[in-house]
Design a protein around this motif. Structure first.
Motif, PDB file in Angstrom:
ATOM      1  N   GLU A  35       0.694  -1.127   0.001  1.00 47.88           N
ATOM      2  CA  GLU A  35      -0.049  -0.012   0.162  1.00 47.88           C
ATOM      3  C   GLU A  35       0.764   1.093  -0.005  1.00 47.88           C
ATOM      4  O   GLU A  35       1.993   1.127   0.557  1.00 47.88           O
ATOM      5  CB  GLU A  35      -0.767   0.026   1.163  1.00 47.88           C
ATOM      6  CG  GLU A  35      -2.184  -0.859   1.043  1.00 47.88           C
ATOM      7  CD  GLU A  35      -3.027  -1.207   2.327  1.00 47.88           C
ATOM      8  OE1 GLU A  35      -2.443  -0.424   3.532  1.00 47.88           O
ATOM      9  OE2 GLU A  35      -3.795  -1.843   2.330  1.00 47.88           O
ATOM     10  N   PRO A  36       0.307   2.544  -0.641  1.00 49.75           N
ATOM     11  CA  PRO A  36       1.120   3.588  -0.489  1.00 49.75           C
ATOM     12  C   PRO A  36       1.252   3.903   0.987  1.00 49.75           C
ATOM     13  O   PRO A  36       0.614   4.028   1.804  1.00 49.75           O
ATOM     14  CB  PRO A  36       0.399   4.655  -1.274  1.00 49.75           C
ATOM     15  CG  PRO A  36      -1.035   4.083  -1.323  1.00 49.75           C
ATOM     16  CD  PRO A  36      -0.903   2.495  -0.951  1.00 49.75           C
ATOM     17  N   ILE A  37       2.408   4.761   1.167  1.00 53.09           N
ATOM     18  CA  ILE A  37       2.770   5.049   2.548  1.00 53.09           C
ATOM     19  C   ILE A  37       3.983   6.305   2.261  1.00 53.09           C
ATOM     20  O   ILE A  37       4.668   6.017   1.328  1.00 53.09           O
ATOM     21  CB  ILE A  37       3.218   4.047   3.615  1.00 53.09           C
ATOM     22  CG1 ILE A  37       3.251   5.138   4.932  1.00 53.09           C
ATOM     23  CG2 ILE A  37       4.452   3.562   2.964  1.00 53.09           C
ATOM     24  CD1 ILE A  37       3.338   3.962   6.057  1.00 53.09           C
ATOM     25  N   ILE A  38       3.934   7.702   3.020  1.00 51.99           N
ATOM     26  CA  ILE A  38       4.893   8.580   2.757  1.00 51.99           C
ATOM     27  C   ILE A  38       5.387   8.729   4.203  1.00 51.99           C
ATOM     28  O   ILE A  38       4.798   9.300   5.102  1.00 51.99           O
ATOM     29  CB  ILE A  38       4.442   9.741   2.363  1.00 51.99           C
ATOM     30  CG1 ILE A  38       3.627   9.465   0.811  1.00 51.99           C
ATOM     31  CG2 ILE A  38       5.365  10.780   2.200  1.00 51.99           C
ATOM     32  CD1 ILE A  38       2.664  10.674   0.521  1.00 51.99           C
ATOM     33  N   ILE A  39       6.667   8.404   4.427  1.00 58.32           N
ATOM     34  CA  ILE A  39       7.366   8.698   5.772  1.00 58.32           C
ATOM     35  C   ILE A  39       8.195   9.774   5.725  1.00 58.32           C
ATOM     36  O   ILE A  39       8.594  10.034   4.833  1.00 58.32           O
ATOM     37  CB  ILE A  39       7.787   7.234   6.462  1.00 58.32           C
ATOM     38  CG1 ILE A  39       9.115   6.843   5.559  1.00 58.32           C
ATOM     39  CG2 ILE A  39       6.926   6.069   6.453  1.00 58.32           C
ATOM     40  CD1 ILE A  39      10.033   5.976   6.178  1.00 58.32           C
ATOM     41  N   THR A  40       8.448  10.060   6.917  1.00 59.74           N
ATOM     42  CA  THR A  40       9.428  11.101   7.232  1.00 59.74           C
ATOM     43  C   THR A  40      10.788  10.352   7.531  1.00 59.74           C
ATOM     44  O   THR A  40      11.108   9.519   8.556  1.00 59.74           O
ATOM     45  CB  THR A  40       9.701  11.940   8.475  1.00 59.74           C
ATOM     46  OG1 THR A  40       9.137  11.178   9.618  1.00 59.74           O
ATOM     47  CG2 THR A  40       8.337  12.967   8.187  1.00 59.74           C
ATOM     48  N   GLY A  41      12.011  10.246   6.493  1.00 59.57           N
ATOM     49  CA  GLY A  41      12.841   9.189   6.594  1.00 59.57           C
ATOM     50  C   GLY A  41      14.183  10.030   6.827  1.00 59.57           C
ATOM     51  O   GLY A  41      14.117  11.226   6.354  1.00 59.57           O
ATOM     52  N   TRP A  42      15.163   9.235   7.188  1.00 56.03           N
ATOM     53  CA  TRP A  42      16.752   9.735   7.371  1.00 56.03           C
ATOM     54  C   TRP A  42      17.721   8.430   7.379  1.00 56.03           C
ATOM     55  O   TRP A  42      17.453   7.382   7.429  1.00 56.03           O
ATOM     56  CB  TRP A  42      16.751  10.623   8.637  1.00 56.03           C
ATOM     57  CG  TRP A  42      16.499   9.575   9.897  1.00 56.03           C
ATOM     58  CD1 TRP A  42      17.662   9.157  10.461  1.00 56.03           C
ATOM     59  CD2 TRP A  42      15.431   9.509  10.703  1.00 56.03           C
ATOM     60  NE1 TRP A  42      17.260   8.690  11.849  1.00 56.03           N
ATOM     61  CE2 TRP A  42      15.854   8.715  11.806  1.00 56.03           C
ATOM     62  CE3 TRP A  42      13.890   9.793  10.590  1.00 56.03           C
ATOM     63  CZ2 TRP A  42      14.902   8.134  12.811  1.00 56.03           C
ATOM     64  CZ3 TRP A  42      13.196   9.265  11.378  1.00 56.03           C
ATOM     65  CH2 TRP A  42      13.406   8.422  12.578  1.00 56.03           C
ATOM     66  N   ASN A  43      18.858   9.167   6.998  1.00 53.84           N
ATOM     67  CA  ASN A  43      20.272   8.303   7.199  1.00 53.84           C
ATOM     68  C   ASN A  43      21.206   8.992   8.225  1.00 53.84           C
ATOM     69  O   ASN A  43      21.213  10.456   7.964  1.00 53.84           O
ATOM     70  CB  ASN A  43      20.878   8.122   5.858  1.00 53.84           C
ATOM     71  CG  ASN A  43      20.133   7.465   4.812  1.00 53.84           C
ATOM     72  OD1 ASN A  43      19.356   8.069   4.074  1.00 53.84           O
ATOM     73  ND2 ASN A  43      20.365   6.298   4.601  1.00 53.84           N
ATOM     74  N   PRO A  44      21.853   8.401   8.918  1.00 54.90           N
ATOM     75  CA  PRO A  44      21.930   7.038   9.035  1.00 54.90           C
ATOM     76  C   PRO A  44      20.782   6.551  10.015  1.00 54.90           C
ATOM     77  O   PRO A  44      20.533   7.294  10.996  1.00 54.90           O
ATOM     78  CB  PRO A  44      23.465   7.099   9.907  1.00 54.90           C
ATOM     79  CG  PRO A  44      24.148   8.075   9.736  1.00 54.90           C
ATOM     80  CD  PRO A  44      22.960   9.313   9.591  1.00 54.90           C
ATOM     81  N   HIS A  45      20.218   5.363   9.582  1.00 58.66           N
ATOM     82  CA  HIS A  45      19.384   4.712  10.113  1.00 58.66           C
ATOM     83  C   HIS A  45      19.190   3.404   9.633  1.00 58.66           C
ATOM     84  O   HIS A  45      19.705   3.005   8.394  1.00 58.66           O
ATOM     85  CB  HIS A  45      17.757   5.257  10.093  1.00 58.66           C
ATOM     86  CG  HIS A  45      16.964   4.552  11.101  1.00 58.66           C
ATOM     87  ND1 HIS A  45      16.259   3.764  10.544  1.00 58.66           N
ATOM     88  CD2 HIS A  45      16.659   5.072  12.291  1.00 58.66           C
ATOM     89  CE1 HIS A  45      15.331   3.322  11.752  1.00 58.66           C
ATOM     90  NE2 HIS A  45      15.620   4.076  12.554  1.00 58.66           N
ATOM     91  N   TRP A  46      18.666   2.168  10.216  1.00 57.08           N
ATOM     92  CA  TRP A  46      18.597   1.014   9.514  1.00 57.08           C
ATOM     93  C   TRP A  46      17.354   0.745   8.915  1.00 57.08           C
ATOM     94  O   TRP A  46      17.239  -0.464   8.283  1.00 57.08           O
ATOM     95  CB  TRP A  46      18.683  -0.223  10.910  1.00 57.08           C
ATOM     96  CG  TRP A  46      17.664   0.192  12.037  1.00 57.08           C
ATOM     97  CD1 TRP A  46      18.171   0.801  13.205  1.00 57.08           C
ATOM     98  CD2 TRP A  46      16.435  -0.088  12.132  1.00 57.08           C
ATOM     99  NE1 TRP A  46      16.991   0.804  14.125  1.00 57.08           N
ATOM    100  CE2 TRP A  46      15.862   0.408  13.327  1.00 57.08           C
ATOM    101  CE3 TRP A  46      15.390  -0.526  11.011  1.00 57.08           C
ATOM    102  CZ2 TRP A  46      14.612   0.234  13.724  1.00 57.08           C
ATOM    103  CZ3 TRP A  46      14.091  -0.753  11.717  1.00 57.08           C
ATOM    104  CH2 TRP A  46      13.670  -0.208  12.860  1.00 57.08           C
ATOM    105  N   MET A  47      16.560   1.798   8.652  1.00 57.44           N
ATOM    106  CA  MET A  47      15.258   1.654   7.686  1.00 57.44           C
ATOM    107  C   MET A  47      15.573   1.164   6.402  1.00 57.44           C
ATOM    108  O   MET A  47      14.826   0.236   5.707  1.00 57.44           O
ATOM    109  CB  MET A  47      14.503   2.855   8.053  1.00 57.44           C
ATOM    110  CG  MET A  47      15.104   4.038   7.166  1.00 57.44           C
ATOM    111  SD  MET A  47      13.814   5.630   7.346  1.00 57.44           S
ATOM    112  CE  MET A  47      13.942   6.087   9.022  1.00 57.44           C
ATOM    113  N   PHE A  48      16.858   1.809   5.836  1.00 54.56           N
ATOM    114  CA  PHE A  48      17.210   1.579   4.384  1.00 54.56           C
ATOM    115  C   PHE A  48      17.941  -0.085   4.474  1.00 54.56           C
ATOM    116  O   PHE A  48      17.894  -0.744   3.122  1.00 54.56           O
ATOM    117  CB  PHE A  48      17.833   2.504   3.637  1.00 54.56           C
ATOM    118  CG  PHE A  48      17.147   3.698   3.662  1.00 54.56           C
ATOM    119  CD1 PHE A  48      16.467   3.826   2.480  1.00 54.56           C
ATOM    120  CD2 PHE A  48      17.142   4.813   4.383  1.00 54.56           C
ATOM    121  CE1 PHE A  48      15.541   4.956   1.916  1.00 54.56           C
ATOM    122  CE2 PHE A  48      16.414   5.795   4.137  1.00 54.56           C
ATOM    123  CZ  PHE A  48      15.873   6.205   3.043  1.00 54.56           C
ATOM    124  N   ALA A  49      18.304  -0.473   5.508  1.00 54.47           N
ATOM    125  CA  ALA A  49      18.928  -1.821   5.431  1.00 54.47           C
ATOM    126  C   ALA A  49      17.831  -2.930   5.438  1.00 54.47           C
ATOM    127  O   ALA A  49      17.646  -3.803   4.945  1.00 54.47           O
ATOM    128  CB  ALA A  49      19.860  -1.984   6.580  1.00 54.47           C
TER     129      ALA A  49
END
Ligand code: PBE
Length: 270
Positions: free
Chosen positions: A62-76
């Motif tokens: 499903e679509p979702i738009i989050i507030t994301g950042w690096n460094p973080h493990w979300m992209f791992a």
């Protein structure tokens, strides 16, 4: 078109994190500045809540738009995600994480100042700690201590020319995110090895800046600049010392799963 559907499907809502975060303030500004975000809102809760919303959305495509950042493990954990282009550069370009101290620390506590000033590391160092904590379920601070023991060469550069002290107290003020638990945990351990007695207090970003400005805290390793913490920095920059980045190559922005067929904040619909 498709982007229309996405905007409606997410109910014109960006899934955000803690209200006390810089990225939350920046997202409010993005909503004001982009016509395509007119009438949108950002749902503020916690990083854990955002990650679990992301988890659910990705599972069901499903679509979702989050507030994301690096460094973080979300992209791992979710490699198939992308930052939406931000042509107005509300979220800045490449961010750094800066070290700030209170006025007077250099004169009153030169050994602490010297060590804090010499602290710098790389995205990969910080991420290694965050990933390991995420994977093992250990506290970030525990992994950070082990990192110090395993990285003597890097640590030696930070402590070069710093004399041992006998129980001198240092108050580091920080934020609650894993990235800053990692940096503060590492520096705490290194300072303790030199004989300092270090307290790390995690607070909202506003309090990080206020407590340095009024001298309640000695230093922070947690200032995301020039964009993320811009408002707080502008307000207090004359009441603190900016020692520059301890890490370069950070980033913040709006992040979506790759299966969403949009590339820019300007592809959204009011
Ligand atoms: N963050 C992580 C914080 C700083 C560290 C990007 C979520 C923020 O203030 O937005």
């Amino acid at each position: 078109d498709q982007a229309d559907n996405y905007s409606e499907m997410v109910e014109y809502t960006i899934t955000g994190i803690e209200p006390g975060a810089g990225i939350s303030v920046t997202t409010e500004r993005a909503i004001e500045e982009y016509e395509t975000l007119e009438g949108w809102s950002v749902e503020l809760s916690s990083t854990a809540a955002m990650m679990s919303e992301l988890d659910k959305a990705i599972e069901q495509e499903e679509p979702i738009i989050i507030t994301g950042w690096n460094p973080h493990w979300m992209f791992a954990k979710y490699p198939d995600m992308k930052y939406l282009d931000d042509p107005k550069e509300i979220y800045g370009g490449e961010e750094g994480i800066n070290t700030l101290t209170r006025l007077g620390l250099e004169e009153e506590n030169p050994e602490a100042y010297k060590l804090i000033n010499q602290f710098e590391w790389e995205v990969e160092d910080m991420e290694n700690i965050m990933y390991e904590a995420q994977e093992t379920g250990e506290e970030v601070e525990e992994v950070a201590k082990r990192w110090v023991a395993d990285n003597e060469e890097k640590v030696a550069v930070w402590t070069e020319g710093v004399n041992d002290v006998d129980g001198v107290e240092i108050e580091l003020v920080s934020t609650p995110w894993d990235s800053e638990r990692a940096s503060s945990g590492v520096v705490k351990k290194v300072m303790e090895q030199k004989g300092f007695q270090v307290t790390v207090t995690p607070v909202d970003v506003a309090i990080v800046f206020e407590s340095l400005a009024n001298g309640d805290a000695d230093a922070t390793l947690a200032a995301w600049l020039p964009a993320t913490h811009k408002d707080f920095y502008e307000k207090h920059k004359d009441e603190l010392i900016d020692l520059g980045p301890n890490l370069v190559g950070a980033k913040i922005g709006l992040v979506v799963p790759d299966y969403m067929d949009i590339d820019s904040i300007e592809d959204l619909q009011p």
